[in-house]
Motif scaffolding. Sequence first.
Motif, PDB file in Angstrom:
ATOM      1  N   ASP A   1      99.039   7.817 130.363  1.00  0.00           N
ATOM      2  CA  ASP A   1      98.296   6.576 130.157  1.00  0.00           C
ATOM      3  C   ASP A   1      96.824   6.879 129.908  1.00  0.00           C
ATOM      4  OD1 ASP A   1      96.797   4.038 130.862  1.00  0.00           O
ATOM      5  OD2 ASP A   1      98.867   3.340 131.085  1.00  0.00           O
ATOM      6  N   LEU A   2      96.291   6.302 128.856  1.00  0.00           N
ATOM      7  CA  LEU A   2      94.903   6.554 128.466  1.00  0.00           C
ATOM      8  C   LEU A   2      93.923   5.810 129.366  1.00  0.00           C
ATOM      9  CD1 LEU A   2      93.651   8.221 126.115  1.00  0.00           C
ATOM     10  CD2 LEU A   2      93.414   6.080 124.861  1.00  0.00           C
ATOM     11  N   ASN A   3      94.411   4.768 130.052  1.00  0.00           N
ATOM     12  CA  ASN A   3      93.496   3.868 130.760  1.00  0.00           C
ATOM     13  C   ASN A   3      93.476   4.047 132.273  1.00  0.00           C
ATOM     14  OD1 ASN A   3      92.845   2.474 128.273  1.00  0.00           O
ATOM     15  ND2 ASN A   3      94.866   1.530 128.407  1.00  0.00           N
ATOM     16  N   ASN A   4      94.451   4.766 132.843  1.00  0.00           N
ATOM     17  CA  ASN A   4      94.489   4.876 134.309  1.00  0.00           C
ATOM     18  C   ASN A   4      94.150   6.272 134.820  1.00  0.00           C
ATOM     19  OD1 ASN A   4      96.751   6.438 133.852  1.00  0.00           O
ATOM     20  ND2 ASN A   4      98.214   5.039 134.817  1.00  0.00           N
ATOM     21  N   GLY A   5      93.647   7.141 133.961  1.00  0.00           N
ATOM     22  CA  GLY A   5      93.229   8.467 134.384  1.00  0.00           C
ATOM     23  C   GLY A   5      94.250   9.567 134.165  1.00  0.00           C
ATOM     24  N   GLN A   6      95.491   9.205 133.806  1.00  0.00           N
ATOM     25  CA  GLN A   6      96.514  10.233 133.616  1.00  0.00           C
ATOM     26  C   GLN A   6      96.180  11.162 132.458  1.00  0.00           C
ATOM     27  OE1 GLN A   6     100.270   8.228 133.150  1.00  0.00           O
ATOM     28  NE2 GLN A   6     100.676   8.184 135.354  1.00  0.00           N
ATOM     29  N   ALA A   7      95.688  10.597 131.369  1.00  0.00           N
ATOM     30  CA  ALA A   7      95.356  11.424 130.202  1.00  0.00           C
ATOM     31  C   ALA A   7      94.246  12.409 130.536  1.00  0.00           C
ATOM     32  CB  ALA A   7      94.966  10.549 129.019  1.00  0.00           C
ATOM     33  N   ASP A   8      93.263  11.950 131.314  1.00  0.00           N
ATOM     34  CA  ASP A   8      92.173  12.842 131.712  1.00  0.00           C
ATOM     35  C   ASP A   8      92.689  13.969 132.603  1.00  0.00           C
ATOM     36  OD1 ASP A   8      90.022  11.523 130.384  1.00  0.00           O
ATOM     37  OD2 ASP A   8      89.983  10.012 131.957  1.00  0.00           O
ATOM     38  N   GLU A   9      93.596  13.647 133.522  1.00  0.00           N
ATOM     39  CA  GLU A   9      94.150  14.672 134.403  1.00  0.00           C
ATOM     40  C   GLU A   9      94.972  15.684 133.595  1.00  0.00           C
ATOM     41  OE1 GLU A   9      95.057  17.058 137.464  1.00  0.00           O
ATOM     42  OE2 GLU A   9      93.557  15.440 137.426  1.00  0.00           O
ATOM     43  N   ALA A  10      95.750  15.198 132.630  1.00  0.00           N
ATOM     44  CA  ALA A  10      96.520  16.102 131.775  1.00  0.00           C
ATOM     45  C   ALA A  10      95.596  17.012 130.977  1.00  0.00           C
ATOM     46  CB  ALA A  10      97.417  15.298 130.840  1.00  0.00           C
ATOM     47  N   PHE A  11      94.495  16.450 130.515  1.00  0.00           N
ATOM     48  CA  PHE A  11      93.507  17.253 129.793  1.00  0.00           C
ATOM     49  C   PHE A  11      92.970  18.369 130.672  1.00  0.00           C
ATOM     50  CE2 PHE A  11      88.959  17.982 129.161  1.00  0.00           C
ATOM     51  CZ  PHE A  11      88.952  18.520 127.886  1.00  0.00           C
ATOM     52  N   LEU A  12      92.591  18.020 131.900  1.00  0.00           N
ATOM     53  CA  LEU A  12      92.008  19.009 132.801  1.00  0.00           C
ATOM     54  C   LEU A  12      92.995  20.123 133.128  1.00  0.00           C
ATOM     55  CD1 LEU A  12      90.059  16.673 135.256  1.00  0.00           C
ATOM     56  CD2 LEU A  12      89.088  18.196 133.524  1.00  0.00           C
ATOM     57  N   GLN A  13      94.290  19.792 133.158  1.00  0.00           N
ATOM     58  CA  GLN A  13      95.301  20.791 133.485  1.00  0.00           C
ATOM     59  C   GLN A  13      95.644  21.716 132.312  1.00  0.00           C
ATOM     60  OE1 GLN A  13      98.853  19.356 135.388  1.00  0.00           O
ATOM     61  NE2 GLN A  13      97.748  17.973 136.763  1.00  0.00           N
ATOM     62  N   THR A  14      95.170  21.376 131.127  1.00  0.00           N
ATOM     63  CA  THR A  14      95.593  22.149 129.954  1.00  0.00           C
ATOM     64  C   THR A  14      94.461  22.736 129.118  1.00  0.00           C
ATOM     65  OG1 THR A  14      95.740  20.087 128.669  1.00  0.00           O
ATOM     66  CG2 THR A  14      97.768  20.886 129.693  1.00  0.00           C
ATOM     67  N   TYR A  15      93.268  22.150 129.142  1.00  0.00           N
ATOM     68  CA  TYR A  15      92.305  22.499 128.096  1.00  0.00           C
ATOM     69  C   TYR A  15      91.735  23.901 128.222  1.00  0.00           C
ATOM     70  CZ  TYR A  15      87.736  22.040 130.540  1.00  0.00           C
ATOM     71  OH  TYR A  15      86.635  22.215 131.331  1.00  0.00           O
ATOM     72  N   GLN A  16      91.805  24.501 129.413  1.00  0.00           N
ATOM     73  CA  GLN A  16      91.302  25.866 129.563  1.00  0.00           C
ATOM     74  C   GLN A  16      92.412  26.854 129.925  1.00  0.00           C
ATOM     75  OE1 GLN A  16      88.012  25.410 132.406  1.00  0.00           O
ATOM     76  NE2 GLN A  16      86.576  25.742 130.724  1.00  0.00           N
ATOM     77  N   ASP A  17      93.649  26.469 129.706  1.00  0.00           N
ATOM     78  CA  ASP A  17      94.750  27.364 130.043  1.00  0.00           C
ATOM     79  C   ASP A  17      94.737  28.592 129.145  1.00  0.00           C
ATOM     80  OD1 ASP A  17      97.458  27.445 131.654  1.00  0.00           O
ATOM     81  OD2 ASP A  17      97.939  28.084 129.603  1.00  0.00           O
ATOM     82  N   GLU A  18      95.141  29.716 129.718  1.00  0.00           N
ATOM     83  CA  GLU A  18      95.094  30.987 128.991  1.00  0.00           C
ATOM     84  C   GLU A  18      96.056  31.017 127.819  1.00  0.00           C
ATOM     85  OE1 GLU A  18      95.617  35.789 129.937  1.00  0.00           O
ATOM     86  OE2 GLU A  18      95.992  34.277 131.504  1.00  0.00           O
ATOM     87  N   TYR A  19      97.208  30.326 127.961  1.00  0.00           N
ATOM     88  CA  TYR A  19      98.246  30.430 126.937  1.00  0.00           C
ATOM     89  C   TYR A  19      98.489  29.136 126.159  1.00  0.00           C
ATOM     90  CZ  TYR A  19      99.345  34.907 129.109  1.00  0.00           C
ATOM     91  OH  TYR A  19      99.270  36.177 129.579  1.00  0.00           O
ATOM     92  N   LEU A  20      98.211  28.008 126.774  1.00  0.00           N
ATOM     93  CA  LEU A  20      98.392  26.742 126.069  1.00  0.00           C
ATOM     94  C   LEU A  20      97.140  26.408 125.276  1.00  0.00           C
ATOM     95  CD1 LEU A  20     100.178  24.532 128.775  1.00  0.00           C
ATOM     96  CD2 LEU A  20     101.179  26.101 127.087  1.00  0.00           C
ATOM     97  N   GLN A  21      97.308  26.184 123.992  1.00  0.00           N
ATOM     98  CA  GLN A  21      96.178  25.876 123.110  1.00  0.00           C
ATOM     99  C   GLN A  21      96.195  24.374 122.821  1.00  0.00           C
ATOM    100  OE1 GLN A  21      97.463  28.540 119.909  1.00  0.00           O
ATOM    101  NE2 GLN A  21      95.691  29.834 120.355  1.00  0.00           N
ATOM    102  N   LEU A  22      95.328  23.636 123.508  1.00  0.00           N
ATOM    103  CA  LEU A  22      95.280  22.184 123.345  1.00  0.00           C
ATOM    104  C   LEU A  22      94.578  21.846 122.032  1.00  0.00           C
ATOM    105  CD1 LEU A  22      95.761  19.326 124.388  1.00  0.00           C
ATOM    106  CD2 LEU A  22      93.593  19.506 125.648  1.00  0.00           C
ATOM    107  N   LEU A  23      95.335  21.234 121.115  1.00  0.00           N
ATOM    108  CA  LEU A  23      94.787  20.864 119.809  1.00  0.00           C
ATOM    109  C   LEU A  23      94.178  19.463 119.818  1.00  0.00           C
ATOM    110  CD1 LEU A  23      97.596  22.103 117.382  1.00  0.00           C
ATOM    111  CD2 LEU A  23      95.564  23.341 118.169  1.00  0.00           C
ATOM    112  N   GLY A  24      94.768  18.547 120.603  1.00  0.00           N
ATOM    113  CA  GLY A  24      94.272  17.178 120.573  1.00  0.00           C
ATOM    114  C   GLY A  24      95.278  16.212 121.174  1.00  0.00           C
ATOM    115  N   MET A  25      95.321  15.004 120.615  1.00  0.00           N
ATOM    116  CA  MET A  25      96.136  13.926 121.179  1.00  0.00           C
ATOM    117  C   MET A  25      97.105  13.347 120.163  1.00  0.00           C
ATOM    118  SD  MET A  25      93.514  11.673 123.514  1.00  0.00           S
ATOM    119  CE  MET A  25      92.082  11.912 122.453  1.00  0.00           C
TER     120      MET A  25
END
Length: 438
Positions: A180-204
Amino acid sequence: MHLYGTQQVNSQGHLTIGGVDTLTLAQQYGTPLFVYDVALIRERAQGFVNTFKKLGVTAQVAYASKAFSSIAMYQLAAQEGMSIDVVSGGELYTALQAGVVPSTIHFHGNNKSLAELEMAFEAKIGCIVVDNFYEIETLKQLAKNRQQQMAILLRVTPGVEAHTHDFITTGQADSKFGFDLNNGQADEAFLQTYQDEYLQLLGMHCHIGSQIFDTVAFGVAGEKLVDKMAKWKETYQFTCRVLNLGGGFGIRYTEEDKPLAPQVYVEDMIKVVQKKVNEVKLTMPEIWIEPGRSLVGDAGTSLYTIGSHKTVPNVREYIAVDGGMSDNIRPALYDAKYEAVIANKADQAATETYTVAGKLCESGDKLIEDAQLQQAEAGDILAMFCTGAYGYAMASNYNRVARPAVVFVEDGQHQLVIARETYDHIIANDKALTLKKG
């Protein structure tokens, strides 16, 4: 009678598709039969792909193959410069068997199994669209164990509800899909992935529904995602390289439906996104979209042989065909509306009103209620329009009915691309009883 793509009525009064008489197809391949107008699929694909090129926008147009999957269909999409959107191991396997370049495959789904994810890593596909926190943890561990990188998008629900049937709306807050973009879930998912060593976060990624006939909702969703991109850029110095606005572009099933051309959907979406990106001072991301139904829906026609005829005095006239909800569940599932013509009488006036019933043992097995048709007789061929999406894809063996054959037609040529099932296919996985009574 509304004709689609290359459909015409020939001098014999027969419906033709791709320059091929539908009666010839019914006689050679049998009925029920799905017939796909390849030229119309190509036209739609080019409408999406070429509009991005004309606008100078870097993009990927991915065929949302849940609408109709087969080896030939994947190959056709690849011929037209499209990427491929799959939602299961079976679709992924079929795409790979079709020779699709793995880096052009995007894997969606809200409950991908570990085996499916391993298959995606093994094939080195282009992107996994991540749907939930369980999947994030699974992917992190899998990528670390394999010491293999994988590009991902985060699927978000922007809270935008398109004007569509409730059962096929997926972009609102109450959805099984995405963060959910409005209740903080998207932000939490971002934080869990954007600096991961192997997962390359491209966007949404987002998908706001199906059978959408205007571009307003796409624009609103795009603006909300760009706002989130700007927040992540400001707070974390993260640049979203990809903005995937999904699919859901509508087609005409009946005269009430007023779809837009592919070019209009693309132009309007890009106009809104570019304006918003400029406002928040971001670099224009690569745009991805996922047309499915809008490529194959009205390119598909189902051919049936008419059998029995029943009159309910002062109520209804029924004609029954040799298929039904086993090859098109949408009327029973969604109350979906269709139009049809008697293919061997296409030049005659539609003077009769019939309810077209299927042969399955369910009272709700009705393909069209109150269809305006030519006078029907046993042995006539009924052509039901716009069945190319979610017909064969959702077909079943209910009542142990065999799935139909599928034919592609183009420029007077016809090719069998999926053979008709036989009774032997139906019992192929059955095992004889070995338990002893008592």
